[in-house]
Motif scaffolding. Structure first.
Motif, short mmCIF file in Angstrom:
data_model
loop_
_atom_site.label_atom_id
_atom_site.label_comp_id
_atom_site.label_asym_id
_atom_site.label_seq_id
_atom_site.Cartn_x
_atom_site.Cartn_y
_atom_site.Cartn_z
N HIS A 64 70.63 -22.41 20.26
CA HIS A 64 70.53 -23.87 20.32
C HIS A 64 69.09 -24.27 20.05
N PRO A 65 68.84 -25.22 19.15
CA PRO A 65 67.47 -25.57 18.76
C PRO A 65 66.74 -26.46 19.75
N ALA A 66 66.86 -26.16 21.02
CA ALA A 66 66.13 -26.88 22.07
C ALA A 66 66.19 -26.04 23.33
N LEU A 67 65.44 -26.45 24.33
CA LEU A 67 65.42 -25.72 25.60
C LEU A 67 66.56 -26.19 26.49
N LEU A 68 67.45 -25.26 26.80
CA LEU A 68 68.54 -25.54 27.73
C LEU A 68 68.10 -25.22 29.15
N PRO A 69 68.62 -25.92 30.13
CA PRO A 69 69.71 -26.90 30.06
C PRO A 69 69.25 -28.34 29.89
N TRP A 70 67.96 -28.55 29.64
CA TRP A 70 67.41 -29.91 29.67
C TRP A 70 67.79 -30.75 28.46
N VAL A 71 67.98 -30.11 27.30
CA VAL A 71 68.27 -30.88 26.09
C VAL A 71 69.43 -30.21 25.37
N ARG A 72 70.61 -30.77 25.48
CA ARG A 72 71.78 -30.24 24.81
C ARG A 72 72.47 -31.35 24.03
N GLY A 73 73.25 -30.97 23.03
CA GLY A 73 73.91 -31.97 22.21
C GLY A 73 73.34 -32.00 20.81
N VAL A 74 73.20 -33.20 20.23
CA VAL A 74 72.74 -33.36 18.85
C VAL A 74 71.41 -34.11 18.84
N GLY A 75 70.71 -33.99 17.69
CA GLY A 75 69.42 -34.67 17.56
C GLY A 75 68.42 -34.22 18.60
N VAL A 76 68.46 -32.93 18.93
CA VAL A 76 67.72 -32.45 20.11
C VAL A 76 66.21 -32.41 19.90
N LEU A 77 65.76 -32.32 18.66
CA LEU A 77 64.31 -32.28 18.45
C LEU A 77 63.66 -33.58 18.92
N LEU A 78 64.20 -34.69 18.48
CA LEU A 78 63.65 -35.98 18.89
C LEU A 78 63.92 -36.25 20.36
N HIS A 79 65.09 -35.86 20.83
CA HIS A 79 65.42 -36.07 22.24
C HIS A 79 64.50 -35.26 23.15
N SER A 80 64.07 -34.08 22.69
CA SER A 80 63.16 -33.28 23.50
C SER A 80 61.86 -34.03 23.75
N VAL A 81 61.31 -34.61 22.69
CA VAL A 81 60.07 -35.37 22.83
C VAL A 81 60.30 -36.60 23.70
N ALA A 82 61.43 -37.26 23.51
CA ALA A 82 61.74 -38.45 24.31
C ALA A 82 61.84 -38.12 25.79
N ARG A 83 62.36 -36.93 26.11
CA ARG A 83 62.51 -36.52 27.51
C ARG A 83 61.30 -35.75 28.03
N GLN A 84 60.26 -35.65 27.20
CA GLN A 84 59.03 -34.95 27.58
C GLN A 84 59.29 -33.48 27.90
N ILE A 85 60.13 -32.87 27.08
CA ILE A 85 60.43 -31.44 27.18
C ILE A 85 59.82 -30.76 25.95
N PRO A 86 59.12 -29.64 26.11
CA PRO A 86 58.57 -28.95 24.93
C PRO A 86 59.67 -28.58 23.93
N LEU A 87 59.32 -28.60 22.66
CA LEU A 87 60.27 -28.16 21.64
C LEU A 87 60.47 -26.66 21.79
N GLY A 88 61.67 -26.20 21.45
CA GLY A 88 61.94 -24.78 21.58
C GLY A 88 63.34 -24.45 21.12
N ALA A 89 63.82 -23.29 21.52
CA ALA A 89 65.16 -22.84 21.16
C ALA A 89 65.67 -21.90 22.24
N THR A 90 66.99 -21.85 22.38
CA THR A 90 67.61 -21.06 23.44
C THR A 90 68.72 -20.20 22.87
N GLY A 91 68.64 -18.89 23.12
CA GLY A 91 69.73 -17.99 22.80
C GLY A 91 70.68 -17.94 23.98
N HIS A 92 71.96 -18.16 23.73
CA HIS A 92 72.91 -18.22 24.85
C HIS A 92 74.30 -17.78 24.40
N PHE A 93 75.13 -17.48 25.37
CA PHE A 93 76.54 -17.22 25.11
C PHE A 93 77.27 -18.55 25.03
#
Length: 288
Positions: free
Chosen positions: A140-169
């Protein structure tokens, strides 16, 4: 975090875990397919159609454009006419229609893979997920569990969460599966949105390759269940997109990268080392 070893050579299918690469034909799926092949990791390639078949249209006609794209992609003349990289897959794949179709499930049942490598194609239902004995891997192209769904790059900045990615099942929910690894995306102050998106795609590919390689070498991939619940990100209004994009231009994404962010009890690693580790593969023109 699972320890890393050297890149594996070709291994006998009878002893190595079996993989199915499930993709709708996007560039990231092609890149991962190429890198796995060149790394000597064996897998079965399954192509699926991302959009559902429209009501009233015959299945063959609905999937014909996708079939043509995936089977003619390697023609040199087509590549020259389009004047762009449009590589074919390194192994022969099987087209199984739309995601979660009975045709797809029957084929996965015959393959009985240990892992399914998910590289685009829609949301899997529980029956399809259960086809993989060890689980379905996704990045997932964002840090879970804080930013999930779509458009996560912009939503990460809006929620003040660092950009990142998460490998998950993958589980039946949307980005709610057990977390295997999380990485912050290194962002420089002068990088713009387009550059950041490309780097994010590279990080996602690197994470997937790393997870598959670890499983291939015999490491057990373990995921930590997500305990926190956060709102699902949806399509951001145009005004908000413009505002967040302007914030990124002013270096907000870079500031979040260097800020001290402590989320939960699990460590979030810096993605710089991982990007450097797989730079030769990601930069190779034959992988894009």
């Amino acid at each position: 975090m699972v320890p890393r070893g050297k890149m594996a050579n070709v291994t006998d299918r009878s002893t190595a875990p079996s993989f199915v690469l499930l993709t709708s034909g996007g560039i990231d799926g092609r890149r991962v397919a190429s890198i796995l092949h060149r790394s000597g990791i064996l897998y079965d390639l399954v192509l699926i159609a991302h959009p559902r078949r429209k009501k009233g249209r015959r299945s063959f006609l609905s999937y014909l454009p996708i079939w043509i794209r995936d089977h003619l992609a390697g023609f040199y003349l087509l590549r020259r006419l389009r004047q762009r990289k449009f590589p074919s897959y390194p192994v022969r794949g099987k087209f199984c229609g739309r995601v979660n179709s009975r045709r797809l499930k029957n084929y996965l049942s015959d393959l009985a893979p240990d892992y399914i490598i998910m590289m685009g194609g829609g949301i899997l239902d529980d029956e399809t997920i259960q086809m993989a004995t060890q689980g379905v891997l996704n990045v997932h192209p964002a840090l879970l569990p804080w930013v999930r769904g779509v458009g996560v790059l912009l939503h990460s900045v809006a929620r003040q969460i660092p950009l990142g990615a998460t490998g998950h099942f993958i589980d039946p929910g949307i980005d709610t599966g057990a977390i295997i690894a999380r990485y912050k995306l290194p962002v420089l102050a002068d990088e713009q949105l387009g550059q950041i998106k490309k780097k994010s795609q590279r990080l996602c590919c690197a994470i997937m390759i790393d997870l598959v390689r670890q499983a291939h070498e015999g490491f057990i991939l373990k995921g930590e269940p997500q305990t926190e619940k956060h709102d699902l990100c949806t399509t951001m209004p145009t005004e908000d997109k413009q505002r967040i994009t302007e914030c990124i231009k002013n270096g907000e994404a870079a500031r979040l990268y260097t800020a001290d962010f402590k989320g939960g009890t699990e460590k979030i690693e810096d993605g710089t080392t991982l990007l450097e580790q797989y730079a030769n593969f990601l930069d190779d023109e034959t992988s894009v």
